[in-house]
Design an enzyme around this catalytic site. Structure first.
Site, PDB file in Angstrom:
ATOM      1  N   GLY A  80     -12.086  52.110 -26.168  1.00 52.55           N
ATOM      2  CA  GLY A  80     -12.562  53.397 -25.693  1.00 52.55           C
ATOM      3  C   GLY A  80     -11.867  53.992 -24.495  1.00 52.55           C
ATOM      4  N   PRO A  91      -9.003  47.828 -27.242  1.00 53.85           N
ATOM      5  CA  PRO A  91      -8.409  49.160 -27.067  1.00 53.85           C
ATOM      6  C   PRO A  91      -7.603  49.604 -28.281  1.00 53.85           C
ATOM      7  CG  PRO A  91      -7.106  47.516 -25.904  1.00 53.85           C
ATOM      8  CD  PRO A  91      -8.316  46.795 -26.442  1.00 53.85           C
ATOM      9  N   GLY A  92      -7.809  50.830 -28.685  1.00 58.94           N
ATOM     10  CA  GLY A  92      -7.013  51.402 -29.772  1.00 58.94           C
ATOM     11  C   GLY A  92      -6.145  52.519 -29.215  1.00 58.94           C
ATOM     12  N   TYR A 126     -12.811  66.913 -34.286  1.00 60.07           N
ATOM     13  CA  TYR A 126     -13.438  66.743 -32.965  1.00 60.07           C
ATOM     14  C   TYR A 126     -13.176  67.924 -32.037  1.00 60.07           C
ATOM     15  CZ  TYR A 126     -12.607  61.796 -34.367  1.00 60.07           C
ATOM     16  OH  TYR A 126     -12.511  60.599 -35.009  1.00 60.07           O
ATOM     17  N   CYS A 163      -5.678  75.223 -47.590  1.00 58.71           N
ATOM     18  CA  CYS A 163      -6.649  76.260 -47.910  1.00 58.71           C
ATOM     19  C   CYS A 163      -8.005  75.934 -47.311  1.00 58.71           C
ATOM     20  CB  CYS A 163      -6.760  76.403 -49.423  1.00 58.71           C
ATOM     21  SG  CYS A 163      -5.140  76.567 -50.163  1.00 58.71           S
ATOM     22  N   GLU A 164      -8.074  75.931 -46.005  1.00 61.53           N
ATOM     23  CA  GLU A 164      -9.315  75.687 -45.257  1.00 61.53           C
ATOM     24  C   GLU A 164      -9.185  76.438 -43.940  1.00 61.53           C
ATOM     25  OE1 GLU A 164     -11.880  73.617 -46.018  1.00 61.53           O
ATOM     26  OE2 GLU A 164     -11.024  72.425 -47.650  1.00 61.53           O
ATOM     27  N   TYR A 166      -4.928  57.727 -34.339  1.00 65.62           N
ATOM     28  CA  TYR A 166      -5.807  58.491 -35.221  1.00 65.62           C
ATOM     29  C   TYR A 166      -5.092  59.723 -35.790  1.00 65.62           C
ATOM     30  CZ  TYR A 166      -9.070  55.412 -32.895  1.00 65.62           C
ATOM     31  OH  TYR A 166      -9.695  54.299 -32.392  1.00 65.62           O
TER      32      TYR A 166
HETATM   33  C1  LIG Z   1     -12.570  52.541 -32.950  1.00 64.36           C
HETATM   34  C2  LIG Z   1     -13.025  51.305 -32.302  1.00 64.36           C
HETATM   35  C3  LIG Z   1     -12.285  50.740 -31.249  1.00 64.36           C
HETATM   36  C4  LIG Z   1     -11.077  51.413 -30.653  1.00 64.36           C
HETATM   37  O1  LIG Z   1     -11.479  52.548 -29.925  1.00 64.36           O
HETATM   38  P1  LIG Z   1     -10.452  53.365 -29.020  1.00 64.36           P
HETATM   39  O2  LIG Z   1     -11.259  54.470 -28.492  1.00 64.36           O
HETATM   40  O3  LIG Z   1      -9.347  53.825 -29.897  1.00 64.36           O
HETATM   41  O4  LIG Z   1      -9.977  52.437 -27.943  1.00 64.36           O
HETATM   42  C5  LIG Z   1     -12.711  49.539 -30.736  1.00 64.36           C
HETATM   43  N1  LIG Z   1     -13.825  48.910 -31.206  1.00 64.36           N
HETATM   44  C6  LIG Z   1     -14.573  49.437 -32.207  1.00 64.36           C
HETATM   45  C7  LIG Z   1     -15.762  48.713 -32.684  1.00 64.36           C
HETATM   46  C8  LIG Z   1     -14.192  50.648 -32.780  1.00 64.36           C
HETATM   47  O5  LIG Z   1     -14.958  51.175 -33.750  1.00 64.36           O
END
Ligand SMILES: *Cc1c(COP(=O)(O)O)cnc(C)c1O
Length: 420
Positions: A242, A280-281, A322, A348-349, A376
């Protein structure tokens, strides 16, 4: 200056590291996802420094960008993985990732996914309901195994982010309400084929401050104390992912700033033995990529100017899903008067927009870089309107690697069959 240090202007041309984006557009066409290897390394370094000397496992939340080249880089740097499907597990195994560093998240795990994860030997299942505990225990029993589990609890904190990416509030479908957690842990402890390992939460995404994490942490530490009094020992605390990135002018908390405060509180509560897991993503990949697109037409209506580009919502869903902001940089900025444009795709949206009300001096045929498209973006891409998904390119200094070729139109329907 752009939001991403490895995408910078040299001689008035936007580059990915040492490669001009004009060259990539010419050789690989548009739309095109372009990533920087050094940006992945730098993002990882921020977590490595934060974790140094501490009992921390970083599991890349790979749904943000699951290309094998990307996850292989993180694997080599020592990352584990947070997976949300059997498909993502298969990707981890395909690059030789260590299942012992994999946590399996998600609110709807299917039997085959549980079986695959048990067979691989993942570190932990992050379980989100009692029904899932029961199913997992049964699946593990049938395989003669014991499944390692954490409960994902919902600490009811406001992450101050967009409602669609805020997951820690009471109304959310995610997790188990924290008040019910002691009861559900007791249930888990009573099931023969489960082993309680940890406690998990994930309160949202694109969080820029430490405060929501620390609010959640206090509640989770209280819960750990309460569980200890019931004879349940928690070995790791997973704080989820997050951490946000700079899309335009944000200054997100750094992993080190966050972990310094987390470990201070652990020490104050005499819980220094806990392992901390992070997932972290976005913050590992978001600013490591751009979506390169070419202006097809300019359109001047009474109320608005539109730049119609060859990328669309199927390539980058975040703006319409979002209302997310992505900076837009002309790859070769022009002198001259700027006008306000909406950057829209050919789909077409009405929701097919990438950016709105941007001041640009732009002509047909110009290249634009949609910034911060490393997270994403491709991973949410679809083939809506029978649009082949773009190629993905990894730049490494002056080297260019095609890490996924552009899809062909034929391949989009080659497995479909008219009725006899
Ligand atoms: C999507 C997700 C993440 C990664 O979230 P980021 O906001 O990209 O860091 C980590 N844990 C869970 C359970 C998720 O669903």
């Amino acid at each position: 200056m752009t939001v991403a240090p490895h995408f910078a202007f040299k001689n008035n041309v936007l580059h990915a590291e040492d490669v001009p984006l004009t060259q990539l557009a010419k050789e690989h066409h548009t739309p095109l996802y372009v990533y920087s290897r050094q940006a992945l390394r730098d993002a990882w370094e921020a977590y490595r420094v934060a974790a140094e000397g501490r009992n921390v496992l970083v599991c890349f939340g790979m749904k943000a960008n699951s290309n094998l080249a990307v996850i292989n880089e993180f694997k080599k740097m020592g990352s584990g993985f947070d997976i949300v499907s059997g498909g993502e597990l298969a990707r981890v195994l395909a690059v030789g990732g260590d299942p012992g560093k994999v946590v399996f998240s998600g609110v709807g795990k299917q039997v085959w996914e549980m079986q695959a994860a048990l067979k691989a030997g993942v570190k932990c299942f992050n379980v989100e309901s009692e029904a899932e505990l029961d199913r997992l225990s049964q699946v593990a029993a049938d395989m003669g195994q014991v499944a390692p589990v954490s409960l994902r609890v919902n600490p009811d904190v406001d992450a101050h982010t967009h409602p669609y990416i805020s997951t820690g509030l009471k109304e959310s479908k995610f997790g188990i309400p924290i008040e019910r957690a002691p009861q559900v842990y007791q249930h888990a402890a009573s099931l023969p084929s489960l082993r309680i390992e940890g406690l998990d939460c994930h309160i949202g995404s694109q969080i820029t401050e430490a405060a929501p994490y620390l609010d959640a942490l206090e509640k989770l530490l209280d819960l750990i104390d309460q569980l200890a009094s019931q004879g349940i020992t928690i070995k790791h605390l997973d704080l989820g992912g997050g951490i946000g990135i700079r899309y335009t002018n944000e200054t997100p908390v750094t992993p080190k700033e966050l972990l310094d405060q987390v470990f201070d509180r652990l020490a104050a509560r005499k819980l220094g033995h806990l392992q901390i897991v992070l997932e972290p993503g976005r913050s590992l990949v978001g600013n490591a990529g751009v979506l390169l697109t070419e202006v097809q037409y300019l359109k001047h209506n009474e109320a608005k100017n539109f730049a119609v580009v060859d990328a669309a919502m199927n390539d980058l869903l975040r703006p319409t899903l979002y209302e997310a902001w992505h900076d837009v940089e002309p790859v070769q900025p022009r002198a001259g008067d700027k006008q306000s444009y909406d950057i829209v795709g050919p789909i077409c949206e009405s929701g097919d927009w990438l950016a709105r009300d941007r001041q640009l001096a732009v002509e047909q045929g110009d290249l634009l870089a949609i910034m911060s498209a490393g997270a994403y973006a491709f991973s949410m891409a679809s083939q809506y309107n029978t649009r082949p998904r773009p190629a993905e390119i990894m730049v490494d200094g002056s080297e260019v690697h095609v890490i996924r070729p552009r899809e062909s139109v034929d391949s989009l329907f080659s497995s479909e069959k008219p009725l006899p």
